[in-house]
Design a protein around this motif. Structure first.
Motif, PDB file in Angstrom:
ATOM      1  N   LEU A 170       0.772  -1.202  -0.201  1.00 25.06           N
ATOM      2  CA  LEU A 170       0.118  -0.177   0.117  1.00 25.06           C
ATOM      3  C   LEU A 170       0.950   1.227  -0.128  1.00 25.06           C
ATOM      4  O   LEU A 170       0.648   2.250  -0.625  1.00 25.06           O
ATOM      5  N   ASN A 171       2.049   1.503   0.665  1.00 26.91           N
ATOM      6  CA  ASN A 171       2.874   2.159   0.832  1.00 26.91           C
ATOM      7  C   ASN A 171       3.611   2.533  -0.544  1.00 26.91           C
ATOM      8  O   ASN A 171       3.561   3.626  -1.058  1.00 26.91           O
ATOM      9  N   GLU A 172       3.859   1.411  -1.215  1.00 25.74           N
ATOM     10  CA  GLU A 172       4.481   1.567  -2.667  1.00 25.74           C
ATOM     11  C   GLU A 172       3.547   1.766  -3.859  1.00 25.74           C
ATOM     12  O   GLU A 172       3.932   2.626  -4.736  1.00 25.74           O
ATOM     13  N   MET A 173       2.124   1.816  -3.563  1.00 22.38           N
ATOM     14  CA  MET A 173       1.310   2.091  -4.519  1.00 22.38           C
ATOM     15  C   MET A 173       0.851   3.688  -4.148  1.00 22.38           C
ATOM     16  O   MET A 173      -0.115   4.180  -4.702  1.00 22.38           O
ATOM     17  N   ASP A 174       1.768   4.388  -3.148  1.00 25.54           N
ATOM     18  CA  ASP A 174       1.397   5.707  -2.748  1.00 25.54           C
ATOM     19  C   ASP A 174      -0.066   5.946  -2.115  1.00 25.54           C
ATOM     20  O   ASP A 174      -0.429   7.374  -2.260  1.00 25.54           O
ATOM     21  N   TYR A 175      -0.365   4.992  -1.490  1.00 24.29           N
ATOM     22  CA  TYR A 175      -1.798   5.273  -0.585  1.00 24.29           C
ATOM     23  C   TYR A 175      -0.889   5.842   0.664  1.00 24.29           C
ATOM     24  O   TYR A 175      -0.240   5.257   1.224  1.00 24.29           O
ATOM     25  N   LYS A 176      -1.830   6.800   1.486  1.00 23.49           N
ATOM     26  CA  LYS A 176      -1.487   6.957   3.068  1.00 23.49           C
ATOM     27  C   LYS A 176      -2.150   5.842   3.425  1.00 23.49           C
ATOM     28  O   LYS A 176      -3.206   5.604   3.139  1.00 23.49           O
ATOM     29  N   VAL A 177      -1.606   5.376   4.507  1.00 25.77           N
ATOM     30  CA  VAL A 177      -2.165   4.408   5.360  1.00 25.77           C
ATOM     31  C   VAL A 177      -2.355   4.904   6.823  1.00 25.77           C
ATOM     32  O   VAL A 177      -1.436   5.355   7.760  1.00 25.77           O
ATOM     33  N   PHE A 178      -3.453   4.668   7.257  1.00 23.10           N
ATOM     34  CA  PHE A 178      -3.996   5.111   8.677  1.00 23.10           C
ATOM     35  C   PHE A 178      -4.463   4.046   9.419  1.00 23.10           C
ATOM     36  O   PHE A 178      -5.363   3.186   8.715  1.00 23.10           O
ATOM     37  N   VAL A 179      -4.275   4.254  10.697  1.00 21.78           N
ATOM     38  CA  VAL A 179      -5.217   3.200  11.423  1.00 21.78           C
ATOM     39  C   VAL A 179      -6.350   3.943  12.294  1.00 21.78           C
ATOM     40  O   VAL A 179      -6.005   5.187  12.679  1.00 21.78           O
ATOM     41  N   VAL A 180      -7.349   3.575  12.178  1.00 19.61           N
ATOM     42  CA  VAL A 180      -8.585   4.094  13.029  1.00 19.61           C
ATOM     43  C   VAL A 180      -9.119   3.021  13.871  1.00 19.61           C
ATOM     44  O   VAL A 180      -9.652   1.971  13.263  1.00 19.61           O
ATOM     45  N   THR A 181      -9.267   3.278  15.178  1.00 20.29           N
ATOM     46  CA  THR A 181      -9.326   1.998  15.938  1.00 20.29           C
ATOM     47  C   THR A 181     -10.179   2.759  17.052  1.00 20.29           C
ATOM     48  O   THR A 181      -9.765   3.469  17.900  1.00 20.29           O
ATOM     49  N   ASN A 182     -11.272   2.081  17.651  1.00 19.74           N
ATOM     50  CA  ASN A 182     -11.756   2.100  18.651  1.00 19.74           C
ATOM     51  C   ASN A 182     -11.341   1.263  19.855  1.00 19.74           C
ATOM     52  O   ASN A 182     -10.862   0.392  19.736  1.00 19.74           O
ATOM     53  N   GLN A 183     -10.953   2.072  20.892  1.00 18.48           N
ATOM     54  CA  GLN A 183     -10.125   1.263  22.180  1.00 18.48           C
ATOM     55  C   GLN A 183     -10.931   1.611  23.120  1.00 18.48           C
ATOM     56  O   GLN A 183     -10.337   2.559  24.423  1.00 18.48           O
ATOM     57  N   GLY A 184     -11.926   1.224  23.346  1.00 19.17           N
ATOM     58  CA  GLY A 184     -13.030   1.394  24.645  1.00 19.17           C
ATOM     59  C   GLY A 184     -12.334   0.874  25.870  1.00 19.17           C
ATOM     60  O   GLY A 184     -12.780   1.565  27.118  1.00 19.17           O
ATOM     61  N   GLY A 185     -11.186  -0.047  25.818  1.00 17.79           N
ATOM     62  CA  GLY A 185     -10.658  -0.447  26.874  1.00 17.79           C
ATOM     63  C   GLY A 185      -9.993   0.753  27.885  1.00 17.79           C
ATOM     64  O   GLY A 185      -9.856   0.628  29.100  1.00 17.79           O
ATOM     65  N   VAL A 186      -9.513   1.888  27.188  1.00  7.44           N
ATOM     66  CA  VAL A 186      -9.291   2.979  27.617  1.00  7.44           C
ATOM     67  C   VAL A 186     -10.333   3.542  28.447  1.00  7.44           C
ATOM     68  O   VAL A 186     -10.075   3.878  29.944  1.00  7.44           O
ATOM     69  N   GLY A 187     -11.425   3.978  28.119  1.00  7.42           N
ATOM     70  CA  GLY A 187     -12.400   4.656  28.788  1.00  7.42           C
ATOM     71  C   GLY A 187     -13.283   3.616  29.736  1.00  7.42           C
ATOM     72  O   GLY A 187     -13.487   4.122  31.169  1.00  7.42           O
ATOM     73  N   LEU A 188     -12.875   2.247  29.588  1.00  8.49           N
ATOM     74  CA  LEU A 188     -13.597   1.158  30.924  1.00  8.49           C
ATOM     75  C   LEU A 188     -12.346   1.085  31.725  1.00  8.49           C
ATOM     76  O   LEU A 188     -12.711   0.230  32.907  1.00  8.49           O
ATOM     77  N   GLY A 189     -11.145   1.564  31.398  1.00  7.55           N
ATOM     78  CA  GLY A 189     -10.194   1.425  32.580  1.00  7.55           C
ATOM     79  C   GLY A 189      -9.323   0.271  32.562  1.00  7.55           C
ATOM     80  O   GLY A 189      -8.745  -0.297  33.591  1.00  7.55           O
ATOM     81  N   TYR A 190      -9.488  -0.556  31.357  1.00  8.16           N
ATOM     82  CA  TYR A 190      -8.631  -1.761  31.408  1.00  8.16           C
ATOM     83  C   TYR A 190      -7.262  -1.352  31.032  1.00  8.16           C
ATOM     84  O   TYR A 190      -6.358  -2.221  31.030  1.00  8.16           O
ATOM     85  N   MET A 191      -7.022  -0.276  30.393  1.00  4.34           N
ATOM     86  CA  MET A 191      -5.520   0.374  30.060  1.00  4.34           C
ATOM     87  C   MET A 191      -5.511   1.772  30.111  1.00  4.34           C
ATOM     88  O   MET A 191      -6.602   2.445  29.712  1.00  4.34           O
ATOM     89  N   GLU A 192      -4.246   2.404  30.252  1.00  8.19           N
ATOM     90  CA  GLU A 192      -4.049   3.586  30.207  1.00  8.19           C
ATOM     91  C   GLU A 192      -3.620   4.064  28.624  1.00  8.19           C
ATOM     92  O   GLU A 192      -3.288   3.251  27.972  1.00  8.19           O
ATOM     93  N   GLU A 193      -4.231   5.371  28.431  1.00 13.32           N
ATOM     94  CA  GLU A 193      -3.675   5.913  27.154  1.00 13.32           C
ATOM     95  C   GLU A 193      -1.971   5.792  26.847  1.00 13.32           C
ATOM     96  O   GLU A 193      -1.722   5.497  25.846  1.00 13.32           O
ATOM     97  N   ALA A 194      -1.127   5.933  27.805  1.00 11.98           N
ATOM     98  CA  ALA A 194       0.193   5.622  27.699  1.00 11.98           C
ATOM     99  C   ALA A 194       0.459   4.202  27.113  1.00 11.98           C
ATOM    100  O   ALA A 194       1.207   3.856  26.602  1.00 11.98           O
ATOM    101  N   ALA A 195      -0.264   3.090  27.685  1.00  9.11           N
ATOM    102  CA  ALA A 195      -0.074   2.037  27.404  1.00  9.11           C
ATOM    103  C   ALA A 195      -0.411   1.487  25.932  1.00  9.11           C
ATOM    104  O   ALA A 195       0.090   0.779  25.154  1.00  9.11           O
ATOM    105  N   LEU A 196      -1.623   2.232  25.693  1.00  5.99           N
ATOM    106  CA  LEU A 196      -1.868   2.202  24.172  1.00  5.99           C
ATOM    107  C   LEU A 196      -1.119   2.798  23.073  1.00  5.99           C
ATOM    108  O   LEU A 196      -0.741   2.170  22.152  1.00  5.99           O
ATOM    109  N   HIS A 197      -0.519   3.847  23.451  1.00  8.84           N
ATOM    110  CA  HIS A 197       0.662   4.233  22.761  1.00  8.84           C
ATOM    111  C   HIS A 197       1.698   3.251  22.688  1.00  8.84           C
ATOM    112  O   HIS A 197       2.377   3.322  21.533  1.00  8.84           O
TER     113      HIS A 197
END
Length: 176
Positions: free
Chosen positions: A45-72
């Motif tokens: 995908l990179n070689e075909m000149d597409y920008k590649v993005f990740v878009v992800t729901n991470q409800g575990g942060v809001g629910l307290g299963y993980m801190e944002e620092a751990a997600l990073h």
């Protein structure tokens, strides 16, 4: 100025294992395992000149299963694992809110896609949202992208534009 094309990727179930024998949820870097072929697919995908993005729901942060620092740290591991294949992600957007919190960013809402599109000058009608579940496909449709369902978890009930077993097969199709 010519707008760019992009591939928006859901994370869990598209890029990495989730609900597998090895890992249930990805709450720390040691829970992160790339799915087979993903590094090669994203490099293509990179070689075909597409920008590649990740878009992800991470409800575990809001629910307290993980801190944002751990997600990073999980995302750093993802980028490190992908770099071994010469593959890169241009940006990662995530929704840290709890499920059913009513925010504008949680898929099936399209806000993460729209925000990245505005930031990077993306032509959404020439871009793809790739996911493994109905909320991913709904978000892509609402944002105006073409939609791709990978895997077979929701195949019968999801109205995607395209269906592929995995990201590598999709990237092969995209090459032509």
């Amino acid at each position: 100025m010519i707008k760019k094309k992009a591939i928006f990727l859901d994370r869990d179930g598209v890029i990495n294992e989730v609900l597998s024998k090895r890992v249930k949820f990805v709450n720390k870097p040691s829970d992160f395992y790339l799915l087979d072929g993903v590094g090669e697919a994203i490099k293509r995908l990179n070689e075909m000149d597409y920008k590649v993005f990740v878009v992800t729901n991470q409800g575990g942060v809001g629910l307290g299963y993980m801190e944002e620092a751990a997600l990073h740290k999980v995302h750093e591991k993802m980028e490190s694992d992908l770099s071994a294949y010469g593959a890169t992600i241009d940006d990662v957007a995530y929704c840290p809110h709890k499920p059913h919190e009513g925010c504008a960013c949680r898929k099936p809402e399209p806000q993460m896609i729209i925000d990245l599109s505005n930031k990077y000058d993306i032509e959404l009608s020439e871009s793809y949202m790739v996911g493994d579940r109905e909320p991913d496909i709904e978000a892509g449709k609402k944002a105006g992208t073409k939609t791709v369902l990978v895997g077979n978890r929701d195949k019968e009930k999801v109205d995607a534009d395209y269906y592929f077993n995995d990201l590598l097969i999709f990237s092969t199709w995209l090459i032509g």
